[in-house]
Write a protein that holds these residues in place. Sequence first.
Motif, PDB file in Angstrom:
ATOM      1  N   HIS A 163      35.327 -33.812  34.325  1.00 48.53           N
ATOM      2  CA  HIS A 163      34.983 -33.562  35.360  1.00 48.53           C
ATOM      3  C   HIS A 163      33.617 -32.870  35.412  1.00 48.53           C
ATOM      4  CE1 HIS A 163      34.751 -31.999  39.896  1.00 48.53           C
ATOM      5  NE2 HIS A 163      33.845 -32.081  39.562  1.00 48.53           N
ATOM      6  N   THR A 164      32.575 -33.182  35.871  1.00 50.54           N
ATOM      7  CA  THR A 164      31.113 -31.955  35.176  1.00 50.54           C
ATOM      8  C   THR A 164      30.845 -31.685  36.746  1.00 50.54           C
ATOM      9  OG1 THR A 164      30.835 -33.816  33.905  1.00 50.54           O
ATOM     10  CG2 THR A 164      28.434 -31.940  34.501  1.00 50.54           C
ATOM     11  N   GLY A 165      30.708 -32.087  37.981  1.00 52.30           N
ATOM     12  CA  GLY A 165      30.402 -32.090  39.214  1.00 52.30           C
ATOM     13  C   GLY A 165      31.222 -31.178  39.774  1.00 52.30           C
ATOM     14  N   TYR A 166      30.617 -29.722  40.807  1.00 51.76           N
ATOM     15  CA  TYR A 166      31.381 -29.063  41.285  1.00 51.76           C
ATOM     16  C   TYR A 166      32.003 -29.732  42.971  1.00 51.76           C
ATOM     17  CZ  TYR A 166      31.767 -24.307  39.448  1.00 51.76           C
ATOM     18  OH  TYR A 166      31.640 -24.261  38.175  1.00 51.76           O
ATOM     19  N   GLY A 167      31.024 -31.277  43.108  1.00 51.36           N
ATOM     20  CA  GLY A 167      31.264 -31.592  44.229  1.00 51.36           C
ATOM     21  C   GLY A 167      32.699 -32.164  43.836  1.00 51.36           C
ATOM     22  N   GLY A 168      33.223 -33.242  45.179  1.00 50.46           N
ATOM     23  CA  GLY A 168      34.089 -34.028  44.100  1.00 50.46           C
ATOM     24  C   GLY A 168      35.507 -32.781  44.073  1.00 50.46           C
ATOM     25  N   TYR A 169      36.419 -33.323  44.696  1.00 54.82           N
ATOM     26  CA  TYR A 169      38.175 -32.918  44.284  1.00 54.82           C
ATOM     27  C   TYR A 169      38.094 -31.898  43.272  1.00 54.82           C
ATOM     28  CZ  TYR A 169      40.539 -36.392  41.633  1.00 54.82           C
ATOM     29  OH  TYR A 169      41.323 -36.713  41.246  1.00 54.82           O
ATOM     30  N   GLY A 170      39.097 -30.619  43.266  1.00 54.96           N
ATOM     31  CA  GLY A 170      39.376 -29.907  42.073  1.00 54.96           C
ATOM     32  C   GLY A 170      38.928 -29.493  41.554  1.00 54.96           C
ATOM     33  N   GLU A 171      39.576 -27.808  41.163  1.00 58.41           N
ATOM     34  CA  GLU A 171      39.001 -26.909  41.011  1.00 58.41           C
ATOM     35  C   GLU A 171      39.189 -26.570  38.627  1.00 58.41           C
ATOM     36  OE1 GLU A 171      37.486 -24.671  42.809  1.00 58.41           O
ATOM     37  OE2 GLU A 171      37.984 -25.428  44.120  1.00 58.41           O
ATOM     38  N   TRP A 172      38.896 -27.411  38.182  1.00 57.87           N
ATOM     39  CA  TRP A 172      38.881 -28.005  36.638  1.00 57.87           C
ATOM     40  C   TRP A 172      37.870 -27.101  36.793  1.00 57.87           C
ATOM     41  CZ3 TRP A 172      41.028 -31.280  40.275  1.00 57.87           C
ATOM     42  CH2 TRP A 172      42.882 -32.113  39.203  1.00 57.87           C
ATOM     43  N   THR A 173      37.908 -26.649  35.242  1.00 61.95           N
ATOM     44  CA  THR A 173      36.345 -26.005  34.575  1.00 61.95           C
ATOM     45  C   THR A 173      36.116 -27.097  34.346  1.00 61.95           C
ATOM     46  OG1 THR A 173      37.761 -24.389  33.793  1.00 61.95           O
ATOM     47  CG2 THR A 173      35.728 -24.955  32.762  1.00 61.95           C
ATOM     48  N   ARG A 174      34.278 -27.422  34.707  1.00 60.41           N
ATOM     49  CA  ARG A 174      33.548 -28.255  34.593  1.00 60.41           C
ATOM     50  C   ARG A 174      33.433 -28.709  32.744  1.00 60.41           C
ATOM     51  NH1 ARG A 174      35.364 -27.055  39.447  1.00 60.41           N
ATOM     52  NH2 ARG A 174      34.741 -28.501  40.837  1.00 60.41           N
ATOM     53  N   GLY A 175      33.267 -29.265  32.726  1.00 60.14           N
ATOM     54  CA  GLY A 175      32.220 -29.887  31.266  1.00 60.14           C
ATOM     55  C   GLY A 175      31.812 -31.242  31.539  1.00 60.14           C
ATOM     56  N   ALA A 176      31.163 -31.570  30.238  1.00 61.55           N
ATOM     57  CA  ALA A 176      31.198 -32.723  29.812  1.00 61.55           C
ATOM     58  C   ALA A 176      31.889 -33.569  27.995  1.00 61.55           C
ATOM     59  CB  ALA A 176      29.745 -32.705  29.355  1.00 61.55           C
ATOM     60  N   ARG A 177      31.982 -34.489  28.218  1.00 60.33           N
ATOM     61  CA  ARG A 177      32.346 -35.311  26.721  1.00 60.33           C
ATOM     62  C   ARG A 177      31.486 -35.314  26.227  1.00 60.33           C
ATOM     63  NH1 ARG A 177      37.554 -35.937  24.356  1.00 60.33           N
ATOM     64  NH2 ARG A 177      37.605 -35.928  26.520  1.00 60.33           N
ATOM     65  N   HIS A 208      33.522 -42.210  14.216  1.00 59.56           N
ATOM     66  CA  HIS A 208      33.554 -40.772  15.444  1.00 59.56           C
ATOM     67  C   HIS A 208      34.049 -40.017  15.831  1.00 59.56           C
ATOM     68  CE1 HIS A 208      35.233 -43.770  17.304  1.00 59.56           C
ATOM     69  NE2 HIS A 208      35.626 -42.841  18.738  1.00 59.56           N
ATOM     70  N   THR A 209      33.541 -38.574  16.190  1.00 64.20           N
ATOM     71  CA  THR A 209      34.756 -38.133  16.998  1.00 64.20           C
ATOM     72  C   THR A 209      33.809 -37.658  18.160  1.00 64.20           C
ATOM     73  OG1 THR A 209      33.193 -36.200  15.109  1.00 64.20           O
ATOM     74  CG2 THR A 209      34.753 -36.689  14.699  1.00 64.20           C
ATOM     75  N   ASN A 210      34.697 -36.626  19.046  1.00 66.49           N
ATOM     76  CA  ASN A 210      34.306 -36.387  20.404  1.00 66.49           C
ATOM     77  C   ASN A 210      34.854 -35.269  20.720  1.00 66.49           C
ATOM     78  OD1 ASN A 210      36.136 -37.743  22.117  1.00 66.49           O
ATOM     79  ND2 ASN A 210      36.246 -38.915  21.550  1.00 66.49           N
ATOM     80  N   TYR A 211      34.253 -34.318  21.698  1.00 69.10           N
ATOM     81  CA  TYR A 211      35.133 -33.123  22.284  1.00 69.10           C
ATOM     82  C   TYR A 211      34.797 -33.027  23.461  1.00 69.10           C
ATOM     83  CZ  TYR A 211      30.849 -31.022  20.330  1.00 69.10           C
ATOM     84  OH  TYR A 211      28.982 -30.901  20.007  1.00 69.10           O
ATOM     85  N   GLU A 246      31.982 -25.562  30.680  1.00 70.12           N
ATOM     86  CA  GLU A 246      30.039 -24.789  31.621  1.00 70.12           C
ATOM     87  C   GLU A 246      30.849 -23.165  30.645  1.00 70.12           C
ATOM     88  OE1 GLU A 246      30.890 -23.833  35.150  1.00 70.12           O
ATOM     89  OE2 GLU A 246      33.419 -24.335  35.105  1.00 70.12           O
ATOM     90  N   THR A 247      31.944 -23.203  30.261  1.00 68.68           N
ATOM     91  CA  THR A 247      31.758 -21.400  29.486  1.00 68.68           C
ATOM     92  C   THR A 247      31.416 -21.594  28.256  1.00 68.68           C
ATOM     93  OG1 THR A 247      34.133 -22.150  28.611  1.00 68.68           O
ATOM     94  CG2 THR A 247      34.152 -21.270  31.063  1.00 68.68           C
ATOM     95  N   GLY A 248      30.940 -22.912  27.401  1.00 73.01           N
ATOM     96  CA  GLY A 248      31.043 -22.823  26.333  1.00 73.01           C
ATOM     97  C   GLY A 248      31.894 -22.774  25.230  1.00 73.01           C
ATOM     98  N   GLU A 249      32.962 -23.605  26.174  1.00 71.13           N
ATOM     99  CA  GLU A 249      33.592 -23.307  25.403  1.00 71.13           C
ATOM    100  C   GLU A 249      34.375 -24.304  24.211  1.00 71.13           C
ATOM    101  OE1 GLU A 249      38.979 -23.142  25.021  1.00 71.13           O
ATOM    102  OE2 GLU A 249      37.775 -22.775  26.442  1.00 71.13           O
ATOM    103  N   ILE A 250      34.618 -25.005  23.383  1.00 69.72           N
ATOM    104  CA  ILE A 250      35.192 -26.569  22.868  1.00 69.72           C
ATOM    105  C   ILE A 250      36.229 -26.720  22.700  1.00 69.72           C
ATOM    106  CG2 ILE A 250      34.885 -28.216  20.513  1.00 69.72           C
ATOM    107  CD1 ILE A 250      32.066 -27.161  20.073  1.00 69.72           C
TER     108      ILE A 250
END
Length: 347
Positions: A301-315, A327-330, A334-338
């Motif tokens: 979940h990337t956006g601040y819109g929508g439900y939930g308070e999980w830390t945002r990010g991107a795959r 292939h690998t993914n992670y 938004e904090t910089g953590e992988i």
Amino acid sequence: MFQLCENDLKACNSLINESTTQTSNSQPIVRFNSNGTLKIVQFTDLHYGQNPDSVGPEDDFNSTKVMRDLLQMENPDFVIFTGDQVTGDKMYPNVTEYIHMMLKPVVEKGYKWASVYGNHDSAPNVSRSEILAAEQSYGDLCYTKQGNARIEGVTNYYIPIYGPQKDNATTATENPVMIWWFFDSRGGRTNKSKVPAYVHDTAVEWFRYENRNLQAQWGQLPSFVFVHIPTREYKDMQQTISSNKLCSGLVDDNVTPQEQNSGFMKAVLEAGGVMAMFVGHDHGNSWCCPFKTIDICYNRHTGYGGYGEWTRGARVIVLNITDIGNHTNYVRLETGEITDVFPPKER
């Protein structure tokens, strides 16, 4: 059930030829880099335009910041949006304004992108065609398209991906090395009625015949599938995920699957070559698991819109031309953590 190809071979060939023509254009082709790598960043469930009279503007500002920060951290070769770009059911008739806002972090750095649309991207005041037109106004940077207007949904199309540029090579003299498939799982409402939320039978049949056509032309290629709403197989998988050491990632939400089983996952499994499917929709999940011959994954979940308070990010997906199948993914937060690295080390 869409019976065109079963009942009329000539019409089916016409459908295939039409969709092939619509997925080829004069845009620069997507290639692996000269060092043989290609990196994708996926943004999902941004939900721009939600609550415009209260916290919405602040949420949209934060969503834009998340994307800008993650793009700076990762510097990808390609960006993919996997649905619910806006919250159409809460929006006034000004969706293009929000699409331009959403795309600003991508456009200002010249990143190429492609999208699938989600169930919140259709509403009485918002149409998928408006969103598509706003995206396509950016010209060559936008690879989102409506592959064939006769298929239910809008974002049903594919992008062929080529290897590193070789001297004097053109698409007429070289074959792609993989395919990215995009599907519209629909949903939401129009002015007249509710739209069923699943990949329609017509899109499934289009995929089966188009895939065969491409295999005849290029052979079986590795591929990815991008769609917004997960299939029912995701729900079954999540019920046993806690004891599955081959899985990794956040499991903190219910799975809300597509409303009907149109044979979409069956077609994907039978197609051959599909390595992974990536979805959004359920904001508290960002896990990946092997399922039969493919990997099934949630984006973050990337956006601040929508439900939930999980830390945002991107795959983030990392590919290497020498070993595309591994292939690998992670997830980059938004904090910089992988986090949510897949495959996990135990695999």
